[in-house]
Design a protein around this motif. Structure first.
Motif, PDB file in Angstrom:
ATOM      1  N   ALA A   1       0.832  -1.207   0.000  1.00 10.50           N
ATOM      2  CA  ALA A   1       0.000   0.000   0.000  1.00 10.50           C
ATOM      3  C   ALA A   1       0.865   1.254   0.000  1.00 10.50           C
ATOM      4  N   GLN A   2       1.981   1.221   0.751  1.00 10.02           N
ATOM      5  CA  GLN A   2       2.900   2.363   0.767  1.00 10.02           C
ATOM      6  C   GLN A   2       3.522   2.568  -0.617  1.00 10.02           C
ATOM      7  N   VAL A   3       3.896   1.473  -1.264  1.00 10.53           N
ATOM      8  CA  VAL A   3       4.496   1.561  -2.590  1.00 10.53           C
ATOM      9  C   VAL A   3       3.508   2.179  -3.583  1.00 10.53           C
ATOM     10  N   ALA A   4       2.216   1.840  -3.432  1.00 13.73           N
ATOM     11  CA  ALA A   4       1.188   2.384  -4.329  1.00 13.73           C
ATOM     12  C   ALA A   4       1.080   3.898  -4.217  1.00 13.73           C
ATOM     13  N   MET A   5       1.486   4.443  -3.064  1.00 16.06           N
ATOM     14  CA  MET A   5       1.399   5.883  -2.841  1.00 16.06           C
ATOM     15  C   MET A   5       2.726   6.597  -3.122  1.00 16.06           C
ATOM     16  N   LEU A   6       3.738   5.813  -3.500  1.00 20.48           N
ATOM     17  CA  LEU A   6       5.065   6.390  -3.698  1.00 20.48           C
ATOM     18  C   LEU A   6       5.134   7.308  -4.911  1.00 20.48           C
ATOM     19  N   ARG A   7       5.926   8.339  -4.750  1.00 26.71           N
ATOM     20  CA  ARG A   7       6.329   9.156  -5.881  1.00 26.71           C
ATOM     21  C   ARG A   7       7.849   9.060  -5.949  1.00 26.71           C
ATOM     22  N   LEU A   8       8.340   8.245  -6.857  1.00 25.94           N
ATOM     23  CA  LEU A   8       9.780   8.021  -6.940  1.00 25.94           C
ATOM     24  C   LEU A   8      10.496   9.321  -7.295  1.00 25.94           C
ATOM     25  N   THR A   9      11.491   9.645  -6.495  1.00 24.72           N
ATOM     26  CA  THR A   9      12.226  10.885  -6.709  1.00 24.72           C
ATOM     27  C   THR A   9      13.285  10.705  -7.781  1.00 24.72           C
ATOM     28  N   ALA A  10      13.637  11.806  -8.403  1.00 23.03           N
ATOM     29  CA  ALA A  10      14.665  11.752  -9.448  1.00 23.03           C
ATOM     30  C   ALA A  10      16.041  11.492  -8.837  1.00 23.03           C
ATOM     31  N   GLN A  11      16.260  12.025  -7.617  1.00 26.27           N
ATOM     32  CA  GLN A  11      17.546  11.859  -6.937  1.00 26.27           C
ATOM     33  C   GLN A  11      17.451  10.704  -5.952  1.00 26.27           C
ATOM     34  N   LEU A  12      18.060   9.607  -6.308  1.00 26.27           N
ATOM     35  CA  LEU A  12      17.964   8.406  -5.482  1.00 26.27           C
ATOM     36  C   LEU A  12      19.306   8.046  -4.839  1.00 26.27           C
ATOM     37  N   SER A  13      20.206   9.010  -4.730  1.00 24.24           N
ATOM     38  CA  SER A  13      21.543   8.706  -4.202  1.00 24.24           C
ATOM     39  C   SER A  13      21.480   8.162  -2.776  1.00 24.24           C
ATOM     40  N   GLU A  14      20.588   8.734  -1.940  1.00 23.47           N
ATOM     41  CA  GLU A  14      20.471   8.247  -0.563  1.00 23.47           C
ATOM     42  C   GLU A  14      19.990   6.798  -0.530  1.00 23.47           C
ATOM     43  N   VAL A  15      19.049   6.483  -1.411  1.00 20.95           N
ATOM     44  CA  VAL A  15      18.540   5.113  -1.490  1.00 20.95           C
ATOM     45  C   VAL A  15      19.659   4.161  -1.905  1.00 20.95           C
ATOM     46  N   TYR A  16      20.437   4.544  -2.909  1.00 22.89           N
ATOM     47  CA  TYR A  16      21.525   3.690  -3.394  1.00 22.89           C
ATOM     48  C   TYR A  16      22.577   3.457  -2.301  1.00 22.89           C
TER      49      TYR A  16
END
Length: 307
Positions: free
Chosen positions: A209-224
């Motif tokens: 459900a959380q993923v369904a509400m996600l707006r993936l950010t252009a800057q994903l350096s923190e995630v990586y």
């Protein structure tokens, strides 16, 4: 190759089936994700922890060894995550969520099945995984919640607020009743088991459900960076600890595999509950789980080669 197929079919696929169901339900019915998170934190997680601690069987010696490993491992991860957060200029609440994503790994609905598959239901190996799971849950629902709350309400209020959490009393009750070998009446034990069995499903549905509400950010350096620390640096640190203390055999292999698990779903659940960058937390859990199909398989292979 066969090992990869087993892990994909028996471990990863069931996890993603439940996540997809949660995703579809959220898209169709627009559920209150905050309510789902609270059901996890206040009912299902305490029930799960209580049952696992009540049922656990392990010696004091084994517990002590795993406990010492866990403390050292978490301390090293904490240092690496804080250095990384500084390099990335991550501050305040987002820093707490970033650190939690590194420190808390999926020892339950991912780690337990992987352990069972790799060691073919070996009770000694499973005891190690259960101890890691217990320590992870204690750590998550103490430091994890404290770190998120202290950002908004201050350290003292965060500390006092923790004593309102049912998970604290569930852990204490599970340990004491186990130690004293007290039998529970069926009207207590049966509903406790029902709740415990529902925890994994609800946690995965909540993540979907959380993923369904996600707006993936252009800057994903923190995630990586989080993925690199959790999935690559984490197992390498464990190898260092294993060689430094001369560990070997099933004990060393079980610790190595346990340390390779992706970010805990519950780290995203508590981020949602305390409204502390829940999208960021959910992105990390999602990508970490996806990438673990490769990294966990490699760690299993390396563990078998070395030990």
């Amino acid at each position: 190759m066969l090992e990869l197929i087993f892990i994909l079919k028996d471990i990863i696929l069931p996890i993603f089936v439940l996540m997809v169901i949660g995703f579809i339900i959220q898209r169709r019915f627009h559920l209150n994700v905050q309510t789902l998170a609270r059901l996890n934190i206040y009912i299902f997680v305490p029930g799960f922890i209580f049952v696992k601690l009540y049922e656990a069987q392990f010696s004091a010696s084994l517990f002590g060894k795993v406990f010492l490993f866990f403390i050292l491992y978490v301390l090293l991860l904490f240092i690496v995550s804080h250095i990384s957060a500084r390099l990335l200029h991550i501050k305040d609440g987002k820093k707490a969520t970033f650190t939690n994503s590194v420190l808390f790994f999926n020892s339950g609905n991912y780690g337990v099945p992987v352990n069972d598959l790799v060691f073919k239901s070996d009770p000694f190996a499973m005891s190690i995984q259960v101890i890691v799971l217990m320590l992870q849950n204690i750590f998550l629902y103490t430091y994890g919640i404290f770190s998120l709350q202290s950002v908004s309400v201050g350290k003292l209020k965060a500390l006092l607020g923790y004593f309102k959490m049912p998970v604290l009393y569930a852990m204490a009750a599970g340990v004491m009743l186990n130690a004293w070998s007290i039998s529970l009446p069926s009207f207590v034990w049966v509903p406790a088991n029902y709740i415990a069995e529902g925890m994994i499903s609800l946690a995965l549905l909540t993540l979907g459900a959380q993923v369904a509400m996600l707006r993936l950010t252009a800057q994903l350096s923190e995630v990586y960076f989080s993925l690199i620390i959790r999935l690559i640096i984490g197992p390498l640190l464990t190898l260092g600890i294993i060689y430094a203390f001369g560990l070997d055999g099933v004990f060393a292999q079980a610790l190595l595999i346990a340390s390779a698990m992706p970010t805990s779903i519950n780290s995203a659940v508590i981020a949602q509950e305390y409204e502390n960058h829940p999208d960021f937390a959910a992105q990390i859990v999602l990508f970490s789980t996806l990438m673990s199909t490769i990294t966990v398989t490699l760690v299993i292979y390396v563990g078998r080669l070395l030990f």
